[in-house]
Write a protein that holds these residues in place. Structure first.
Motif, mmCIF file in Angstrom:
data_model
loop_
_atom_site.group_PDB
_atom_site.id
_atom_site.type_symbol
_atom_site.label_atom_id
_atom_site.label_comp_id
_atom_site.label_asym_id
_atom_site.label_seq_id
_atom_site.Cartn_x
_atom_site.Cartn_y
_atom_site.Cartn_z
ATOM 1 N N THR A 199 -3.056 -11.595 71.932
ATOM 2 C CA THR A 199 -1.786 -11.047 71.415
ATOM 3 C C THR A 199 -0.941 -10.422 72.525
ATOM 4 O OG1 THR A 199 -2.727 -8.862 70.997
ATOM 5 C CG2 THR A 199 -2.872 -10.501 69.198
ATOM 6 N N THR A 200 -1.451 -10.509 73.770
ATOM 7 C CA THR A 200 -0.656 -10.066 74.919
ATOM 8 C C THR A 200 -0.688 -11.184 75.958
ATOM 9 O OG1 THR A 200 -2.578 -9.130 76.057
ATOM 10 C CG2 THR A 200 -1.365 -7.647 74.599
ATOM 11 N N PRO A 201 0.286 -11.237 76.856
ATOM 12 C CA PRO A 201 0.222 -12.236 77.922
ATOM 13 C C PRO A 201 -1.154 -12.190 78.593
ATOM 14 C CG PRO A 201 2.302 -11.068 78.012
ATOM 15 C CD PRO A 201 1.468 -10.374 76.962
ATOM 16 N N PRO A 202 -1.743 -13.342 78.912
ATOM 17 C CA PRO A 202 -1.164 -14.699 78.955
ATOM 18 C C PRO A 202 -1.137 -15.449 77.615
ATOM 19 C CG PRO A 202 -3.390 -14.709 79.850
ATOM 20 C CD PRO A 202 -3.080 -13.274 79.523
ATOM 21 N N LEU A 203 -1.453 -14.784 76.480
ATOM 22 C CA LEU A 203 -1.247 -15.385 75.146
ATOM 23 C C LEU A 203 -2.015 -16.692 74.951
ATOM 24 C CD1 LEU A 203 2.620 -14.741 74.884
ATOM 25 C CD2 LEU A 203 0.830 -13.433 73.709
ATOM 26 N N PHE A 204 -3.089 -16.891 75.712
ATOM 27 C CA PHE A 204 -3.879 -18.127 75.599
ATOM 28 C C PHE A 204 -4.302 -18.358 74.150
ATOM 29 C CE2 PHE A 204 -5.464 -17.184 80.124
ATOM 30 C CZ PHE A 204 -4.465 -17.962 80.684
ATOM 31 N N GLU A 205 -4.276 -19.625 73.704
ATOM 32 C CA GLU A 205 -4.673 -19.966 72.322
ATOM 33 C C GLU A 205 -6.164 -20.278 72.302
ATOM 34 O OE1 GLU A 205 -1.620 -22.909 71.255
ATOM 35 O OE2 GLU A 205 -0.412 -21.209 70.486
ATOM 36 N N SER A 206 -6.919 -19.213 72.506
ATOM 37 C CA SER A 206 -8.371 -19.320 72.769
ATOM 38 C C SER A 206 -9.211 -18.414 71.887
ATOM 39 C CB SER A 206 -8.611 -18.911 74.230
ATOM 40 O OG SER A 206 -8.136 -17.571 74.442
ATOM 41 N N VAL A 207 -8.613 -17.839 70.838
ATOM 42 C CA VAL A 207 -9.316 -16.812 70.070
ATOM 43 C C VAL A 207 -9.654 -17.267 68.647
ATOM 44 C CG1 VAL A 207 -9.250 -14.442 69.184
ATOM 45 C CG2 VAL A 207 -8.152 -14.978 71.378
ATOM 46 N N THR A 208 -10.949 -17.141 68.306
ATOM 47 C CA THR A 208 -11.348 -17.206 66.895
ATOM 48 C C THR A 208 -11.266 -15.767 66.389
ATOM 49 O OG1 THR A 208 -12.837 -19.083 67.245
ATOM 50 C CG2 THR A 208 -13.204 -17.743 65.265
ATOM 51 N N TRP A 209 -10.286 -15.513 65.524
ATOM 52 C CA TRP A 209 -10.083 -14.150 65.021
ATOM 53 C C TRP A 209 -10.989 -13.887 63.839
ATOM 54 C CZ3 TRP A 209 -7.930 -9.930 66.929
ATOM 55 C CH2 TRP A 209 -7.087 -10.083 68.041
ATOM 56 N N ILE A 210 -11.589 -12.691 63.839
ATOM 57 C CA ILE A 210 -12.421 -12.208 62.733
ATOM 58 C C ILE A 210 -11.850 -10.834 62.383
ATOM 59 C CG2 ILE A 210 -14.744 -11.472 62.042
ATOM 60 C CD1 ILE A 210 -15.814 -13.497 64.179
ATOM 61 N N VAL A 211 -11.033 -10.775 61.324
ATOM 62 C CA VAL A 211 -10.341 -9.529 60.971
ATOM 63 C C VAL A 211 -11.051 -8.890 59.774
ATOM 64 C CG1 VAL A 211 -8.126 -8.499 60.269
ATOM 65 C CG2 VAL A 211 -8.160 -10.479 61.824
ATOM 66 N N MET A 212 -11.662 -7.727 59.998
ATOM 67 C CA MET A 212 -12.420 -7.069 58.927
ATOM 68 C C MET A 212 -11.462 -6.663 57.813
ATOM 69 S SD MET A 212 -15.150 -7.506 60.481
ATOM 70 C CE MET A 212 -16.308 -6.886 59.238
ATOM 71 N N LYS A 213 -11.900 -6.866 56.558
ATOM 72 C CA LYS A 213 -11.032 -6.586 55.414
ATOM 73 C C LYS A 213 -10.833 -5.084 55.231
ATOM 74 C CE LYS A 213 -11.815 -10.707 52.589
ATOM 75 N NZ LYS A 213 -12.184 -11.218 51.251
ATOM 76 N N ASP A 214 -11.941 -4.315 55.405
ATOM 77 C CA ASP A 214 -11.852 -2.867 55.171
ATOM 78 C C ASP A 214 -11.436 -2.126 56.441
ATOM 79 O OD1 ASP A 214 -12.698 -3.325 52.649
ATOM 80 O OD2 ASP A 214 -14.716 -2.508 52.901
ATOM 81 N N PRO A 215 -10.472 -1.193 56.301
ATOM 82 C CA PRO A 215 -10.147 -0.341 57.450
ATOM 83 C C PRO A 215 -11.241 0.703 57.632
ATOM 84 C CG PRO A 215 -8.875 0.350 55.541
ATOM 85 C CD PRO A 215 -9.668 -0.866 55.112
ATOM 86 N N VAL A 216 -11.277 1.310 58.814
ATOM 87 C CA VAL A 216 -12.124 2.490 59.000
ATOM 88 C C VAL A 216 -11.180 3.686 59.142
ATOM 89 C CG1 VAL A 216 -14.064 1.256 60.051
ATOM 90 C CG2 VAL A 216 -12.279 2.228 61.510
ATOM 91 N N GLU A 217 -11.605 4.838 58.616
ATOM 92 C CA GLU A 217 -10.753 6.023 58.671
ATOM 93 C C GLU A 217 -10.940 6.741 59.996
ATOM 94 O OE1 GLU A 217 -10.831 7.523 54.019
ATOM 95 O OE2 GLU A 217 -10.756 9.011 55.627
ATOM 96 N N VAL A 218 -9.817 7.135 60.597
ATOM 97 C CA VAL A 218 -9.858 8.028 61.758
ATOM 98 C C VAL A 218 -8.872 9.158 61.436
ATOM 99 C CG1 VAL A 218 -10.425 6.204 63.418
ATOM 100 C CG2 VAL A 218 -8.033 6.788 62.992
ATOM 101 N N SER A 219 -9.031 10.321 62.112
ATOM 102 C CA SER A 219 -8.175 11.457 61.771
ATOM 103 C C SER A 219 -6.819 11.329 62.466
ATOM 104 C CB SER A 219 -8.844 12.760 62.229
ATOM 105 O OG SER A 219 -8.945 12.768 63.651
#
Ligand SMILES: COc1ccc2c(ccc[n+]2C(=O)c2ccc(S(N)(=O)=O)cc2)c1
Ligand SMILES: [Zn+2]
Length: 258
Positions: A199-219
């Motif tokens: 998601t930042t330069p060099p923006l290579f199209e090389s990522v298998t994204w695994i986005v967790m459904k649940d957020p974690v809480e931080v203060s």
């Protein structure tokens, strides 16, 4: 000689000038439209296996664009789920928004943003090192974890307490304590997965994204601690924030879900 200051980094809408792939077919982040995500039984039949060790974290660095916890890779592996081979953790970092704001995450869920998003970056062990893996279509796997504002995250505290020690770009502090990054994952391991990019330069199209459904809480204090990190702004040194790329065109990609 005239002292030429390093140019202030260009924002996301200018990246395509130097990195044409910014307008590519598998760019990240994306808005995850939950009703379009397709449950894939294969993902649950072969569960994502996260086996991190608790002495893998080496140091925290201010990269000038985020904090980065560098990991030495001993025993920090993920496999299963959407992954066809074993991937090793190399670093983790985050993206966040303005003080007190709700934007800051890179992925959004049905248009909803979170105040921050953690990225755990892994590289495919079929390659000899991360440098070889970083621009291959199956080179990287990044686990994204949304941060929501709430109670203090005891597991994130040892890291968020270090940000004040690395205020400027290239500042670095060693991590002398044992730390297991798995503590940053939500208890429920459900996720969305799709093929995307850095998601930042060099923006290579090389990522298998695994986005967790649940957020974690931080203060709120832990989110505020992210702003102890400083970076160059057009008006000089300032608090690092809004270091997130907005969602990019889906280009017909399928998002799968557990
Ligand atoms: C040796 O050459 C490289 C080049 C780039 C490397 C990298 C190792 C990690 C991340 N990067 C990244 O640039 C990088 C950039 C963004 C992301 S993100 N925000 O998780 O998509 C992950 C990784 C190594
Ligand atoms: Zn990132």
């Amino acid at each position: 000689f005239l002292q030429v200051a390093s140019p202030v980094p260009q924002g996301p809408n200018k990246w395509h000038e130097q990195f044409p792939i910014a307008k590519g077919q598998r760019q990240s982040p994306i808005d995850i439209v939950t009703s379009n995500a397709k449950v894939d039984k294969a993902l649950s039949d072969n569960p994502l296996k996260v086996s991190y060790s608790n002495n893998c974290c080496q140091s925290v660095t201010n990269t000038g664009a985020s904090f980065q916890v560098v990991v030495d890779g001993a025993g920090t592996e993920i496999s299963g789920g959407p992954l066809d081979s074993t991937y090793k953790l190399v670093q983790f970092h985050a993206h966040w928004g303005p003080l007190g704001g709700d934007e800051g995450s890179e992925h959004t869920v049905d248009g909803v943003t979170y105040p921050a998003e953690l990225h755990l970056v892994h590289w495919n062990q079929k390659y000899k090192d991360v440098g070889e893996a970083v621009d291959k279509p199956d080179g990287l796997a990044v686990i994204g974890v949304f941060f929501s504002r709430g109670k203090e995250h005891a597991g994130f505290k040892p890291i968020s307490d270090l940000f004040a020690k690395v205020p400027r770009k290239a500042d670095k502090v060693d991590i002398s304590f044992n730390y297991d990054p798995a503590c940053l994952l939500p208890a429920r391991r459900d996720y969305w997965t799709y093929l995307g990019s850095l998601t930042t330069p060099p923006l290579f199209e090389s990522v298998t994204w695994i986005v967790m459904k649940d957020p974690v809480e931080v203060s709120a204090e832990q989110l505020a601690a992210l702003r102890n990190l400083l970076w160059e702004t057009p008006s000089g040194e300032g608090q690092m924030c809004n270091n997130y790329r907005p969602p990019q065109p889906l280009q017909g990609r399928l998002v799968r879900s557990t």
